[in-house]
Structure formats: structure tokens, C-alpha cells
Design an enzyme around this catalytic site. Sequence first.
Site, PDB file in Angstrom:
ATOM      1  N   GLY A 690     -39.602  -0.593 -94.125  1.00  0.00           N
ATOM      2  CA  GLY A 690     -39.804  -1.882 -93.412  1.00  0.00           C
ATOM      3  C   GLY A 690     -39.141  -1.844 -92.030  1.00  0.00           C
ATOM      4  N   THR A 996     -41.363  -9.307 -90.085  1.00  0.00           N
ATOM      5  CA  THR A 996     -42.557  -8.686 -90.091  1.00  0.00           C
ATOM      6  C   THR A 996     -42.350  -7.247 -90.643  1.00  0.00           C
ATOM      7  OG1 THR A 996     -42.165  -7.882 -87.615  1.00  0.00           O
ATOM      8  CG2 THR A 996     -43.730  -9.756 -88.167  1.00  0.00           C
ATOM      9  N   CYS A 997     -41.213  -6.666 -90.334  1.00  0.00           N
ATOM     10  CA  CYS A 997     -41.107  -5.277 -91.020  1.00  0.00           C
ATOM     11  C   CYS A 997     -41.034  -5.216 -92.493  1.00  0.00           C
ATOM     12  CB  CYS A 997     -39.574  -4.828 -90.481  1.00  0.00           C
ATOM     13  SG  CYS A 997     -38.463  -5.996 -91.129  1.00  0.00           S
ATOM     14  N   PHE A 998     -40.982  -6.304 -93.155  1.00  0.00           N
ATOM     15  CA  PHE A 998     -41.251  -6.382 -94.634  1.00  0.00           C
ATOM     16  C   PHE A 998     -42.334  -6.991 -95.140  1.00  0.00           C
ATOM     17  CE2 PHE A 998     -36.247  -5.657 -94.463  1.00  0.00           C
ATOM     18  CZ  PHE A 998     -36.496  -4.573 -94.958  1.00  0.00           C
TER      19      PHE A 998
END
Length: 1029
Positions: A690, A996-998
Site C-alpha cells: 500500500g 489511497t495507498c490501501f
Amino acid sequence: MFSVPQSSKTEFLDKARQAREERKGQKEKERAAIHIQALVRRFLCRCRLQKQIRKEVDDYFQVSETGSSKRNALSIFKIARKLLFIYRQEDKMRFEKLCRAILASMEVENEPKPDILQDNKLVTLYLTMLVTFTDTSTWRIVRGKGEALRPALMRICENIMGHLNQKGFYSVLQILLTNGLARSKPSLSKGTLTAIFTLSLRPVIAAHFSDNLLRSFLIHIMSVPAVVSHLSVLTPEVKTHDLLRKFILFLSREEQCSDICVCLEGSHTLCLLGNLIHLGYLNEKVLEEEASHFVKDLTDMLSYCQRYVSQKKSNLTHWHPVLGWFSQTVDYGLNESMPLVTKQLQYLWGVSVIRTLFSDVLSKKLESQEPTPPPPQPSTSQNNLPVKNLFKRAFQKSASVRNILKPVGGKRVDSAEVQKVCSICVLYQTALSTLTQIRLQILTGLTHLDDLLPKLWAFICELGPQGGLKLFMECLNNDTEESKQLLSMLMLFCDCSRHLITILDDIEVYEEQTSFKIEELITISSFLNTFVYKMIWDGILENAKGEKLELFHSVHGWLMVLYERDCRRRFTPDDHWLRKDLKPSLLFQELEKGKKRAQLLLQYIPHVIPHKNRVLLFRNIVTKEKESLGLVETSSASPHVTHITIRRSRMLEDGYDQLRRLPVNSIKGVIRVKFVNDLGVDEAGIDQDGVFKEFLEEIIKKVFNPALNLFKTTSGNERLYPSPTSYIHENHLQLFEFVGKMLGKAVYEGIVVDVPFASFFLSQVLGHHHSTFYSSIDELPSLDSEFYKNLTSIKRYDGDVGDLGLTLSYDEDVMGQLVCHELIPGGKTMPVTNENKISYIHLMAHFRMHTQIKEQTAAFIRGFRSIINPEWLHMFSTPEVQRLVSGDNAEIDLDDLKKHTVYYGGFHSSHRVIIWLWDILSSDFNAEERAMFLKFVTSCSRPPLLGFAYLKPPFSIRCVEVSDDQDTGDTLGSVLRGFFTIRKKEPGGRLPTSSTCFNLLKLPNYSKKSILRDKLRYAISMNTGFELS
């Protein structure tokens, strides 16, 4: 006692023998002396006689020159007999005077005017003599009462011609003509040329066009470079005596044509070919009557030359300006005259000859009918909107349009008409493969008539019982001459049509619909698609060679030109290119087994496979490579992990410094990122893909920001392409290579990033610009539509383009300074004219899209291809690669998203907040807001190509009670409170956030649906989020 007498006898006999030999020797000497004296006396006598005759001749001509008395024909005859009796090399001047005296006595009319040079004066004089003594028409003796002598005198002339032929007369004339004409500027005068042709023709006429003399005439006279071009304006004899018909019929006998080709070899055969074509152009009536024989003769001669045309240079080949690399000896002395020969050959694909030869095809009426409404086009995306407008314009353009040409069948392939058209197509196809250096000229000539190709397609549609495809598929399995001719017709049609569509711009194809109607292009593309598919899938291509292989490349070439144009601007209905009878599962099985036909299908026409299946195949290829490189976690081994530390404030710089030196396989592998905040403290959390995803997205977001000036946006639709002024960065090329690697890594890992590229740039990334059929001008609208309109207006400018004051250069404002770029060396001093305006348009388009950003593009491609094998992308078109990078441009499938959503913090699929959320997304939000929502939680507004099952990490929704800075993660209490909807306090003042990374949505436990709707709408419109959880 007897010894002395015996010795005396021997001496006596010896003396007698010696005396006898002396007498014999004396007699020999006397005889030799007499013979020598006789020879000397004869020589001296001959010298005296020659001297006397020469003096007599000189006195005779001296008296003639003074003009004191006019000599009659008898005295000239006597003096001529004497001079010819003693003629030697030294008597050239006397012989010249004799010729002049003879001509003067005969009052010869129409004597050729001599040129200045002495040699040409002599040539003119001798030619006049030969012209005079090979025909009695100028003889004074046969006028009036001497008419009865004409037959006898004509026989004398014939005897003279026969004697000349035996002495190599035609070879001498050929040398004279070649030396005078095979140069950039002819050295023979009009009169001399006329005299030579007249002389060469008289023996042929006298022999009533016998085979032997016709052969000599064709080999020695008609093979002189462009002789007909020089003669056509000087003498009507070129058109008289029905010469063309006699040549055509003579050459129509195969053994005669072959004999002449073998005698002449390639270079001179080409010259003969040019002269015959020019004669055909001058004699349209004969050409029309003898079209079939004419076509056969030219085909046979071209086929002979074709045997020696080579595709590449070798020790056995020579360069020819028309034929290319040629394995026969090339007469380089003819090279100066090749432009004239080429001009003669051009008559073959000129309008006049094409109209004559294709009269059966061109006479076909393309009947008109009342326009019918266009078929409804299912349109769910903006990409299809131009198709609607296109059909609307096409049907509103005129009150009456022609019938759309579709395969109907009904014409017998063994009929005379079909055979004639096939043989003509074979001729032009042979010309295309033989005259390699002027191939484009031939194609341009054949496409000049707007109605030829549509009518040829109409003709093809009528062939066979059912028309079109079935007939040609049967021809592929037959090896008969008839089948070869039919396939040649299809091949010529494809080559010419491909050339036409390549050179037409979008306005001519879509709006003006030059040559083909859009509906016909749809029908043709369907035919071509099926034909190529069957050639591959039925195993014909695997074993194809020679003509069949050329046919495949011809049909496939045009198919791909139509497909690429359709990809750039749609004109076909949905799923037009797919093969419904091809099961992707079967194809993939055959690919696994290494079956040749499956590999060829993927190589040549991957578009017949649904896009989703190709993306699956791409992902499988990537997975296999990861396994082979040991980048996948297995029970026995773990992949190597690369750890990097990135400062948030210097994300791009740190990423560039730490990743650019990594080996390619390390970039392809697992990379773990640890962020350091502004205070220099490591941020909490472990990267399980992520964090790297966020890092990658942030890097890409920064480098593609136009403010950095690595990339610029196009005018209008704001698509990205390399900035021509990126050199302001000291290491800009290394940065482009790094960006290419990062984008390649995103595609490699299946991470979709919202980066809209200009299609012309993606075409270069895919290598399409190296294609023979690539046209810079077609891609220009994707860079600057206004600039494209301005350039095409120059193409359509009716007046003198020179009045516009343009030069072959481009002036650009570069950071406040006006810089002049020359499109070609010295271009700023070369004006744009009506002759070079097409070149100017293409040069300008090429400069804007290629030359200006050549280094930047090459660096980007180098980086991108180090991660993504270019062969993997061959199965995708330019728009499909954009979808591979940025996700699908289709509507978001909420059911699919709901199905692959993971819930945390007490949320579950039946939770009322979750039910409200899905209801708001489906009922209250429009398509644009749903895209904004997806961008809010994943950083990309488009869904993954293969659906949300392939979104990594999976989309998740978590119930949160506090703000992000107070959030310590899920606890038992928070989960229970979320599950049972128990609130610590009303979260009405807080907004939804995301990581947003996850791909994580953090959603407060709102009490009302209306609050959730308003807060969510506000959050996505303000683009809050992007915080690290």
C-alpha cells in the site's frame, strides 16, 4: 689398286651436284627478281593509277565547286565508280564531296539540317545518302516517263537494304541512337532522328513486317531509351503502318517475347517496355482493340525482369534506378536517360491507359437510392459520439446516395470479362513487385481515379456464386492459374486501397468520404478481418510462401490500416473486430502448447480476441516472468526485497536517487518504502504494497505535473506528452528514463494511474511510427487540433500557396525568444509552393511530434521497455494501452465493486451506513461523481481493466470514530460500537477520508443518509483524502 679411280668418281659426282644446285638457285633468284619486279611495277602502276584517279576526282570536284559547268548524272556515276574502286581511309573528304555531288544531282528534298559539329555533319550527310538510296520517291528519273522504271529501281533499293542488314545495319543505328539519346540532353537533331527512324523502318516495311526484321527492329531500335518520346513530336510515322498492333501481335507469341527479353536483358527490356507503353498511350484505339494481347506482352516482359529483381544488396547484384537491386548486368550508360524511361512507364498508370484497360470495371454503374436512416449505434461512452455525428453528416450530405457495395455474387469467374480484368490486375501487380523504386508512383496513379477502387470492389463482390470471401478462400486451396489471377486481383485491390486510405486525411475519409463510403469500409474491413483470420486459423499461413505470403501481407496491411484508423476515430459498430467463433480458452490452451497458429493469431490480429482476455493474457505473461525471476513468494523461497527510505518533502528527488541505480530485476521485484516526515522521524506502519502504491502514485503525480516542465499538455483535451523545453533540467533525459521505468512498474504491477497520454506519444511508445503506413499528419490532431486544421487548410488552398509567404521552417516562441527551426537543411530560405506543400505539411507534423521531442521520447521508451517487454504490448492498440495504464473508461460497475469490498471497524454488507452508501452511489450520484468517488479512494477515476477483483489492495471501508490524527486503529470496543451503531458522539461535523495507498475509505458512523450523502459529495469534490492511515 682400285682406290684412286673410286675417289675421282665421287669427286666428279659431287661437283656435278653442286653445279646443278647452283644453276637451280640462279633460276630461283631470277624468278624471284622477276616476281619482285612485277610486284613493284604493279604497286607503282597502282599508285600512279590511284594518283591519277585522285587527281581526276579532285579536278572534277574543283571544277564543280567553281560552278563553271554543271555535271550530269553519267559523269558523276563514272567518277563515283573510279573513286569507289580506289577508296581508302584517306579518301574520306573525297567521298563526302562525292555524296554531296550525288545528292545535288538528284535534287534531294527535305535534307536533314546539319548540326554545328563536323561529326554530326558527316552523320547527316551519310544518313541523307542512305535515305535517298533506300527509296525511289525522291529520284528525278522516276518522275513522268520514268514511272515504268520504278519496280526495277525499287528492287535495287531493296537489294541495298538487304546488303545493309547483312552488314549489321541495325546494330550501327542502335549505337548511333543510344549515343545520341541516352543522355540528359539529346545530341541528335530533329532531322537526324527522323532520318534514322525512317531508315530503320524501311527494311521492315519492304519485307512486309517479317518476323526476322520485326525482331531486329524491336531489339535494336525500340529498345533505345525513350526513342518514342523523342520521335512522337517529330514524325507521324511513329503512329503509321499500324506499328503498335504488329509489335503487340509479334510479342504475344511466347517464344518470340522470351527470345527478345533474353537478347536484351533487364535494362534494355525496360526501355522496350517504356516505348511500347508510350506507343499504347499514343494509339488509344489500337490499345483498346488489342488490350488483352498488350496486357499479356507487358506482363511477360515485367515477369522476365522480376526474376532478377533482388530485395537486398549482394555481391551478385547491381543498383538500378527503377528496378532496385538487380542480379543481371546493368548498363550504367542508360542511367542518364532513366528519368525519361520512367516518364514513359508512368503512362501505364496514367488516367488515359487506366480508363482504356479497366473500361469493363469503370463502365459499371453504382446505382443511386434514396438515403435510409443510419443504423442505431449503441453508445455508452464519449468515444462513440463522433460515430453518431459521422453517420448523421454522411446521410445529410446529399439527397441521394449510391447503394452500399456488399458481396452479392452471381458472376462466373471463367467468363471473358472476369479473365480480362484479372489479367490486367496481374499486370499491375507484377509492375508493383518489379519496378520497386517507383512503387509509390504506381499506387498513386492507380488511386487517382476516385471511382476505380469502389467499382473494382463492386466487381469483386459479384464474383462467384455467393460473392467475395468464400471464392477467395477456395482460391487459396487451389493452385490453378485462374486462382492465382483472382488472388492477384484481391492483392492489387488491397495494395491500392491501403495506399489510398493512408494518404487521405480524416476529413476526406469521414466527412467527404472520398472513394469509399463509411459503410463500405465497414463491409470491407469485415471481409479482410475474416480472410486474414481464416488464413491463420486454417493453417494456410504456416506453410505459405511466395505469392500466398505476399497476398497475406497485402490483405493484412490494409486491414491494420483500417483498424488503426478506427482506433484513432471510430467508424465501426461495437464488437466489429471480434471473432465470435474463436473461443479465448481454446486459444490460450494452444498458446500454452506452443501451437503455431495461435502464436500467429496473437502476432498479426490480436484484436479478434476480446480486450479483457488479452489483458488477462498480459497479466499471465507478467506473472510467469515474475515466477521465472524468483519474484513471487513460494513455500520454499521468498523474493528479494529492496528497502528505500523517502523523505516526504523530497519524494521525487529521493525516489530518483535511490531507484535509478537499481538493476531492472530489482525494480520489477518487491520494493518496500519507509517514509520520513518533515521532522526527520520515521512514520509508523509497515508497507504491505500500500505504501509503495502511494509512493508510486505521488512520484507519477509530480513528474507528470506540467509545472515541472518534463511533460506538457496538448491544447484542448489536455493530454500529456514530453515537453520540448525539458532541457532546462540538467539531467532531463535521465529523468525521462526514470519516469519510463516508474510507469512501466505501475503497468507491471497492475496499478492504474490517472495519466492521460496524447495518442501520438503512445503510438511512438508502441513503435507504430516505424510502420510503413504511419502518417504523422493523421496523429497531429491529438497534439493540436487547431494547428492540424491550419495545416490541412494549406493542403486544400486553391490559390497559389506561394502568396502565403511560408518557408520550410517553423518559428517557435521558446521562453520569450523566437527560434527558427529548419524543417530541412536551408529550409528557411525555401518557399512553400503548390508543388511542395504536401511535403511541408508532413515535415511540419513530423517536426512537432517527433523531431522536437526525439531525445525525450527515446529516453522514456528506454526506461519503459526495460520493465515492459515491447512484444507484450503488440496485442494492444494505442487506446487500449492507455486503458492498461489508466484503467477502463467504461462505467463503474457498482455491483462488482460491492462484491469485492472488504469491511472493517464493525461495518458489514448489511450495515445501514453501508446500505446508504451503495444506494447514494447508484441513485444519487451521476457517472462523473461516481468517477470522483473512485478517484477519492483509489487515486484513479477509472476502474481496473479486469474488474475490482484485480484491485490491489482490495477496496475496503472502515468505520472510524475519531479524526485521522487521533485514530489508533480498530479496537474491540470500536468494532462493537460500529457493529451495533453505538456512537461516542455525533460525527456530523466530520468528513469521510481515504487512504489511497490501501484503497481504503474511512467512513464515520453517520446517523442520517442525507448527512452521509452531503458529506461524501463535499469530500470527493474537495478531493480530501490522500492521508496515510
